[in-house]
Write an enzyme that holds these catalytic residues in place. Structure first.
Site, PDB file in Angstrom:
ATOM      1  CG  HIS A   1      -6.976  12.709  18.284  1.00  0.00           C
ATOM      2  ND1 HIS A   1      -7.377  12.499  19.474  1.00  0.00           N
ATOM      3  CD2 HIS A   1      -6.916  13.782  17.903  1.00  0.00           C
ATOM      4  CE1 HIS A   1      -7.344  13.941  19.805  1.00  0.00           C
ATOM      5  NE2 HIS A   1      -6.929  14.418  18.747  1.00  0.00           N
TER       6      HIS A   1
ATOM      7  CB  SER B   1      -3.576  16.334  18.890  1.00  0.00           C
ATOM      8  OG  SER B   1      -4.938  16.653  18.311  1.00  0.00           O
TER       9      SER B   1
END
Length: 362
Positions: free
Chosen positions: A315, A257
């Protein structure tokens, strides 16, 4: 015909001066990609924002001390090792991408004439109804350039996912999880971004990557896209290292991610008015700019409030890298690749020594 004149001119230039032809071709390719980007600004990309799409933390305890699968490492609270910093600053992916683009441009010219020669043979061969190979080729040819580019990334992620129950856990934990307390620091910064321990986590991440692949590759081209993706993967892992070391909470993490967040961020930054939707709620749409702001705010809150479900530092590191690259990095790095390509061409020419051979003219 104009097309025939263009092909003849390209071959003439290649045979008499590749070094002068190549930079002009690269700039032309970039202008075409920019034009494609402007025409795709209103397209809708659907993304998965459910909880499983984040980089997951594997466990609550650091892998340190006797009997630890990852082996002994630096104690929490120390500054990140210099090896990880050097690995992060290497920049090899962009150099390799520039050379790959050079080789691709040369091979496309040769393949064009090879295909012309083979087309008439294909027409003479009788077509088989229900031929599996033909159906696979038709499906592959129906994909966009971006979808073809990320197909290899998705395949690699699936292979690593299948390896978890087959490969001894100490090996997987050491090389396919990101943990600053591990005895292996550099390779896991990249390999952990191809690693998932949950099927839902894998499916969610790969769906988002597939959804944004067409837009991202149309902006950057496949070579530059892969360089950005791999660099974002390492950058997100390094951001995670920094945060875990600073907070003394050195737990292993897995997931793509961080790299995917960079892809999402650069697309949303370049096309802020593009309409996005959540897969389970397609009736609600929002702009790409608002989606990016919401993601950054959520991950920032996760850092400040010490949420433990996602690796919010990874992230944020990936998202900030994607924003920086589309605003500044493309001009600073990719636009200045011509000296490296020229050097590579000179090395190939000197090592080849004959036309049509290795390093020779096409």
């Amino acid at each position: 015909m104009p097309g025939e004149q263009s092909n003849t001119h390209s071959v003439f230039i290649i045979q008499n001066g590749v070094a002068r032809w190549l930079p002009a071709t690269l700039r032309l390719q970039e202008s075409v990609q920019n034009a494609r980007t402007q025409t795709t600004g209103t397209q809708t990309a659907r993304t998965q924002t459910a909880g499983g799409s984040g980089a997951a933390e594997v466990g609550p305890a650091p892998l340190t001390g006797p009997g630890s699968p990852a082996g002994p490492g630096p104690s929490p609270g120390l500054q990140p090792p210099h090896q990880a910093l050097l690995f992060h600053r290497g920049g090899c992916s962009f150099g390799a991408a520039a050379i790959w683009q050079y080789e691709s441009l040369k091979s496309r010219v040769q393949n064009y004439f090879d295909e012309l020669q083979a087309n008439w043979l294909e027409k003479l061969r009788p077509q088989k109804q229900g031929d599996l190979r033909k159906e696979i080729n038709e499906w592959w040819n129906s994909l966009t350039e971006g979808q073809k580019t990320v197909a290899g990334i998705i395949f690699a992620n699936i292979l690593v996912f299948l390896a978890w129950p087959l490969v001894p856990p100490p090996i997987m934990l050491r090389y396919f999880t990101s943990n600053p307390a591990s005895s292996s620091l550099c390779l896991p910064m990249l390999l952990s971004t191809f690693s998932h321990m949950s099927l839902f986590h894998l499916a969610a991440n790969m769906y988002v990557l597939w959804s944004f692949s067409s837009s991202a590759v149309s902006m950057l081209g496949r070579e530059q896209f892969l360089a950005v993706y791999l660099s974002a993967a390492v950058t997100s892992s390094f951001s995670s290292y920094l945060w875990k070391t600073a907070t003394g909470r050195c737990v292993p993490s897995v997931g793509a991610s961080g790299a995917i967040m960079a892809v999402l961020a650069l697309v949303c930054t370049k096309m802020p008015e593009a309409k996005l939707a959540i897969i389970f709620l397609p009736m609600f749409t929002f702009t790409a700019a608002n989606a990016l702001k919401a993601i950054v705010v959520m991950d920032t809150a996760g850092l400040l409030l010490r949420w433990r479900f996602f690796d919010h530092a990874a992230h944020l590191g990936g998202a900030l890298f994607g924003i920086w690259y589309i605003l500044f990095g493309h001009e600073l790095i990719w636009k200045n690749r011509e000296p490296l390509v020229k050097l590579w061409h000179d090395l190939r020419t000197q090592s080849g020594g004959r036309p049509g051979g290795p390093g020779g003219a096409v």
